[in-house]
Motif scaffolding. Sequence first.
Motif, PDB file in Angstrom:
ATOM      1  N   PRO A 614      27.003  43.474  34.053  1.00 18.70           N
ATOM      2  CA  PRO A 614      27.280  43.664  32.636  1.00 18.70           C
ATOM      3  C   PRO A 614      26.255  42.959  31.747  1.00 18.70           C
ATOM      4  CG  PRO A 614      28.746  42.006  33.527  1.00 18.70           C
ATOM      5  CD  PRO A 614      27.982  42.558  34.691  1.00 18.70           C
ATOM      6  N   LEU A 615      26.377  43.195  30.465  1.00 20.56           N
ATOM      7  CA  LEU A 615      25.413  42.666  29.514  1.00 20.56           C
ATOM      8  C   LEU A 615      25.322  41.143  29.601  1.00 20.56           C
ATOM      9  CD1 LEU A 615      23.526  42.945  27.053  1.00 20.56           C
ATOM     10  CD2 LEU A 615      25.562  42.919  25.598  1.00 20.56           C
ATOM     11  N   GLU A 616      26.470  40.475  29.764  1.00 18.10           N
ATOM     12  CA  GLU A 616      26.458  39.008  29.815  1.00 18.10           C
ATOM     13  C   GLU A 616      25.664  38.485  31.010  1.00 18.10           C
ATOM     14  OE1 GLU A 616      29.635  40.450  27.346  1.00 18.10           O
ATOM     15  OE2 GLU A 616      29.262  40.778  29.488  1.00 18.10           O
ATOM     16  N   LYS A 617      25.671  39.216  32.113  1.00 18.65           N
ATOM     17  CA  LYS A 617      24.890  38.786  33.274  1.00 18.65           C
ATOM     18  C   LYS A 617      23.398  38.841  32.949  1.00 18.65           C
ATOM     19  CE  LYS A 617      26.107  40.051  37.463  1.00 18.65           C
ATOM     20  NZ  LYS A 617      26.269  40.838  38.729  1.00 18.65           N
ATOM     21  N   ARG A 618      22.993  39.924  32.273  1.00 20.63           N
ATOM     22  CA  ARG A 618      21.579  40.046  31.910  1.00 20.63           C
ATOM     23  C   ARG A 618      21.197  38.957  30.903  1.00 20.63           C
ATOM     24  NH1 ARG A 618      21.538  45.021  30.331  1.00 20.63           N
ATOM     25  NH2 ARG A 618      21.426  44.864  28.063  1.00 20.63           N
ATOM     26  N   GLN A 619      22.051  38.736  29.902  1.00 22.53           N
ATOM     27  CA  GLN A 619      21.759  37.703  28.916  1.00 22.53           C
ATOM     28  C   GLN A 619      21.666  36.326  29.572  1.00 22.53           C
ATOM     29  OE1 GLN A 619      25.071  38.373  26.251  1.00 22.53           O
ATOM     30  NE2 GLN A 619      23.809  39.534  24.814  1.00 22.53           N
ATOM     31  N   ALA A 620      22.560  36.061  30.503  1.00 27.13           N
ATOM     32  CA  ALA A 620      22.553  34.770  31.180  1.00 27.13           C
ATOM     33  C   ALA A 620      21.286  34.591  32.001  1.00 27.13           C
ATOM     34  CB  ALA A 620      23.791  34.635  32.070  1.00 27.13           C
ATOM     35  N   LEU A 621      20.845  35.631  32.693  1.00 29.78           N
ATOM     36  CA  LEU A 621      19.641  35.534  33.506  1.00 29.78           C
ATOM     37  C   LEU A 621      18.415  35.257  32.633  1.00 29.78           C
ATOM     38  CD1 LEU A 621      18.561  35.798  36.420  1.00 29.78           C
ATOM     39  CD2 LEU A 621      17.962  38.156  35.844  1.00 29.78           C
ATOM     40  N   ILE A 622      18.319  35.959  31.517  1.00 29.46           N
ATOM     41  CA  ILE A 622      17.206  35.712  30.586  1.00 29.46           C
ATOM     42  C   ILE A 622      17.242  34.263  30.107  1.00 29.46           C
ATOM     43  CG2 ILE A 622      16.220  36.340  28.356  1.00 29.46           C
ATOM     44  CD1 ILE A 622      15.892  38.450  30.556  1.00 29.46           C
ATOM     45  N   PHE A 623      18.430  33.803  29.794  1.00 33.72           N
ATOM     46  CA  PHE A 623      18.560  32.435  29.295  1.00 33.72           C
ATOM     47  C   PHE A 623      18.185  31.420  30.369  1.00 33.72           C
ATOM     48  CE2 PHE A 623      21.289  28.658  28.345  1.00 33.72           C
ATOM     49  CZ  PHE A 623      20.604  28.259  27.209  1.00 33.72           C
ATOM     50  N   TYR A 624      18.617  31.646  31.596  1.00 35.63           N
ATOM     51  CA  TYR A 624      18.255  30.735  32.692  1.00 35.63           C
ATOM     52  C   TYR A 624      16.740  30.656  32.843  1.00 35.63           C
ATOM     53  CZ  TYR A 624      22.619  29.263  34.925  1.00 35.63           C
ATOM     54  OH  TYR A 624      23.806  28.640  35.222  1.00 35.63           O
ATOM     55  N   ALA A 625      16.077  31.829  32.811  1.00 30.47           N
ATOM     56  CA  ALA A 625      14.614  31.838  32.942  1.00 30.47           C
ATOM     57  C   ALA A 625      13.954  31.079  31.810  1.00 30.47           C
ATOM     58  CB  ALA A 625      14.108  33.277  32.980  1.00 30.47           C
ATOM     59  N   GLN A 626      14.540  31.177  30.612  1.00 33.48           N
ATOM     60  CA  GLN A 626      13.957  30.476  29.460  1.00 33.48           C
ATOM     61  C   GLN A 626      14.227  28.974  29.520  1.00 33.48           C
ATOM     62  OE1 GLN A 626      16.009  32.778  26.406  1.00 33.48           O
ATOM     63  NE2 GLN A 626      14.079  33.674  25.742  1.00 33.48           N
ATOM     64  N   ILE A 627      15.487  28.613  29.630  1.00 31.49           N
ATOM     65  CA  ILE A 627      15.875  27.217  29.471  1.00 31.49           C
ATOM     66  C   ILE A 627      15.333  26.354  30.608  1.00 31.49           C
ATOM     67  CG2 ILE A 627      18.078  27.165  30.718  1.00 31.49           C
ATOM     68  CD1 ILE A 627      17.518  25.858  27.133  1.00 31.49           C
ATOM     69  N   CYS A 628      15.195  26.953  31.804  1.00 23.11           N
ATOM     70  CA  CYS A 628      14.673  26.191  32.929  1.00 23.11           C
ATOM     71  C   CYS A 628      13.160  25.999  32.857  1.00 23.11           C
ATOM     72  CB  CYS A 628      15.030  26.891  34.248  1.00 23.11           C
ATOM     73  SG  CYS A 628      16.802  26.898  34.606  1.00 23.11           S
ATOM     74  N   ASN A 629      12.518  26.709  31.940  1.00 20.34           N
ATOM     75  CA  ASN A 629      11.066  26.596  31.792  1.00 20.34           C
ATOM     76  C   ASN A 629      10.666  26.077  30.409  1.00 20.34           C
ATOM     77  OD1 ASN A 629       9.628  27.937  34.284  1.00 20.34           O
ATOM     78  ND2 ASN A 629      11.440  29.200  33.851  1.00 20.34           N
ATOM     79  N   GLY A 630      11.625  25.412  29.735  1.00 19.11           N
ATOM     80  CA  GLY A 630      11.296  24.752  28.483  1.00 19.11           C
ATOM     81  C   GLY A 630      11.352  25.619  27.250  1.00 19.11           C
ATOM     82  N   PHE A 631      11.912  26.846  27.352  1.00 20.97           N
ATOM     83  CA  PHE A 631      12.049  27.716  26.192  1.00 20.97           C
ATOM     84  C   PHE A 631      13.495  27.761  25.745  1.00 20.97           C
ATOM     85  CE2 PHE A 631       8.544  29.458  28.752  1.00 20.97           C
ATOM     86  CZ  PHE A 631       7.508  29.407  27.826  1.00 20.97           C
ATOM     87  N   MET A 632      13.717  28.306  24.552  1.00 24.59           N
ATOM     88  CA  MET A 632      15.086  28.581  24.109  1.00 24.59           C
ATOM     89  C   MET A 632      15.083  29.851  23.277  1.00 24.59           C
ATOM     90  SD  MET A 632      15.606  25.561  21.286  1.00 24.59           S
ATOM     91  CE  MET A 632      14.434  25.255  19.975  1.00 24.59           C
ATOM     92  N   PRO A 633      16.236  30.505  23.107  1.00 29.62           N
ATOM     93  CA  PRO A 633      16.286  31.797  22.421  1.00 29.62           C
ATOM     94  C   PRO A 633      15.780  31.699  20.982  1.00 29.62           C
ATOM     95  CG  PRO A 633      18.340  31.354  23.564  1.00 29.62           C
ATOM     96  CD  PRO A 633      17.558  30.088  23.596  1.00 29.62           C
ATOM     97  N   ASP A 634      15.042  32.718  20.576  1.00 33.49           N
ATOM     98  CA  ASP A 634      14.575  32.803  19.204  1.00 33.49           C
ATOM     99  C   ASP A 634      15.576  33.605  18.386  1.00 33.49           C
ATOM    100  OD1 ASP A 634      13.031  32.418  17.010  1.00 33.49           O
ATOM    101  OD2 ASP A 634      11.213  33.312  17.830  1.00 33.49           O
ATOM    102  N   VAL A 635      15.368  33.622  17.082  1.00 32.75           N
ATOM    103  CA  VAL A 635      16.337  34.204  16.166  1.00 32.75           C
ATOM    104  C   VAL A 635      16.537  35.702  16.385  1.00 32.75           C
ATOM    105  CG1 VAL A 635      14.628  34.619  14.354  1.00 32.75           C
ATOM    106  CG2 VAL A 635      17.019  34.284  13.727  1.00 32.75           C
TER     107      VAL A 635
END
Length: 884
Positions: A614-635
């Motif tokens: 589902p959509l939340e799984k995709r959103q979570a995966l994107i977030f994991y890739a970002q947050i674990c590499n020093g990024f965070m979601p943009d606006v």
Amino acid sequence: MTRVSVVSAFSSVPNSSDATEWRFHPDAESEITTLAAWRQIQQLQREPLSSTKDGEDDLDEFIDDEECTNLLAPAYLDGDAGIKKGFLDRLAELLCYRKEPSLITSTALLYNDEEVTIVAARNSSKKGKTWSDKDIMMLEHLAALLERISSNDILESDPLPALRSTLVEYYSQRIRHHAKEAMFIEGGKTGLNFFRGDNGCAGVASGQQAVSQFANGVEHLSHNTDFYAELKASLKPKKLSRVVEELAFIRRPMQGADVFAHVAQQCSGFRNIKITLLDSLPPRKVEQWHLSEEEFPAATRLEPKFGNLISKFKHVHAEMMLMAYLSSRIPRTDVFPYLGISKKTCLLCGHMLREMGQFETRGNHGKCYSQWTLPSVLWINSEDAKKLCKAVQCIRDSLLSMDETSHRDAEKESMIAAAIPPAYARTQTIFNSTVEDPRLLAREAEWFTMSHKRNREVKSEISIVNSEATWDITDMPRVIAGGLKSEDATPTACAFCKNSLELAYSCKKCGVATYCDLDCHRLFELYRRLVIKWKVDEEELRSAVELNRLKEMLTARCSQTGDPAMLSDMKWLESEEVFRANGEGSGIITLFDAAQEQFLNPQDRKIPLVELQPLEKRQALIFYAQICNGFMPDVDEDNWMSLGFCTAADPDSEQRLASAYRLLVERCSFDEFWNAMSESRVVELFGKYGLADRISNMRNFKSLMAIVPRRHQSVWELKRFTRMNMADPFRAVIQDYGFRNCEDARHRMQLRGMYREYFERSEDEMRLHEACIAGELANFLESIFGSLGVPHHLLSNPYPLENRPWMGMVTNYVIMCPESALDQVRALKGSATEGAEIINIPDADGAAATRIIHERAAFSGKGLRKRYYSGSDGKIITALTQEY
């Protein structure tokens, strides 16, 4: 049979002493058709669904290009006028009963309360006879039946089945064609018997099934939620849209019957009907106009096509036949000022109709065709003769000054699907669930503005609308028309790469778009020429990026053009050693690939990231890739909202929240995290892993995370808008925060500036939300700023509303049902209501509320589906759902 007559379009004898002879001067005709041919070869053309036979000299345009069908039958927006427009469009569509350019039809109406005359014309053709016995018999039968319905004649049975049967049989060739197309597009992917079985598309295409039975089946399926869900699960979005389009075309006669019966019931003039069919004018040869090679340099590869277009016969389009015929009728007080069309008008017809100013149509697709011309001689009144001369000059000037960058693909419309802009379709990205076509936002803003100006009191939950769409940040800065550049119109980042560096180079063409340096601008120009002039599509670019072969693809494409400018760009690209698809470092795509490998099960790893459900799984995966590499979601990303980063009062708070999330993802499993997202339990997850203190001082974080992803307050969309370079806000923001009251861009920028200052001061977002739903925006903001920089009336909204607990909220999925069926809908289980907000409409307001829903769907370009659910008592519940 006396109701239908076939007449010559233009008499050699004037109809009035006021009539003047107008001639289409051969030099003007020659110049316009030659310029049109030159412009046509530069345009992006769609492949037709079926080609004309070899050697057949027919019209340029195929009716497949811009077929017109409204979303539903019909949204009667303005009383009798809307009903008549719907009638004319539906009739024009049905008269084009075979996929052949010479059958493209336009219709008009001469109306008074005692009688109507329907006038119809078709494109000119070399085939001779314009109207067949088949056409005349169908129209005679239709007119007789409509007269009886309008006169309240006692009918032995419901007239609709007989009317539907007549129209389906008349339209049967098109129905079989679209059944074949639907079957071909589906390609066996769904496994549904509807496409391959003897009782479905295959059966009707082969002649084994009756067309009437098939049409009834499609009409039933159009309301079947399960059928649509199976299509959606099996087909990619583009194929899904195309299949639904084909089914929409099959529905034309069934929906047309409803429209025809309705107009007869509502408009008394249909008690006496006459139908006038105009014989088409024969196509004619036109001499070529000499074009200066300096002004109109045609590439060598285009010269054969240009010569071929010039040599073809020129045709008078159906709408031009009608316009000219009705303009010769003096007086014309009974002429209804609208022309029905079976497809959208071309660019030249659109110019002509606009300049003449007598008739509207439902759309213009903007394409230019070389085989266009006008009647050579007309007898019209002197005022119209002057207008015609001016219109011809306007067309000539437009063709001379036309910039190739203004060309675009035309939009298609469908009865049971949302409008599908071909090059700007709503697509999923790895960061955003959907990217809105900005034109739809503008259309929706127009709807809100119109409803406001009419002072309509909308007694429904107007702020609860779908919020799957987030913002696309590729829009360029804009200059406010008629005034100085505002602060918001001043670029703050490179218009191409978006980097906030020193902006050293401004575009010499528009004077607004600004770039980091000349190289960045050069790269942008390279993409622009490849896409616009050389027709490189988005799929090829996306594939090159995913394979990290963007440089190779671009240099190869530049080499293929043979164009000196492109060859120069190719050499420049080859010299850029650091140029790659994914930029410097390991690349963001590499990070996502690594995250898929680390956190997903083997089956999910095979699925393209953008299709992961589902959509939340995709959103979570994107977030994991970002947050674990020093990024965070943009606006501009979904996660900026769904993970609560929007609640951060300032950059420091945002960093603290990111730090808390980094600790959380280290301690909890990936599956636990995305499930918590889907169930609005992220705050509980922080507590479970001893991190509650990390978010305890995050203002509004807990309250927002308790309701997303099901819903959120529109104030968060407002905050997003103030932080992005967008011309128009989200639809709920338009309604809630005063933007629907703005009369010009200056007002919009003033409102936006005031709200931006509010958020920059770190004021509480929820206090603003509470003032909004209380209808006290002006008073509240005055208490913050002391005085307002905008007029008070801009801050008015429809609130407060009684018994509307969801006002000011945005949600992904809404079911609107009658109040009497509320308990039954709430009792439904499974996918029917999962994740949906259920809004009940008082039974007494049902008709008015339905009208509002239809009107909004028509203006926003979204689809509207009727869904049937089975209640606990076996009763069928009908609900309207807007498709996104």
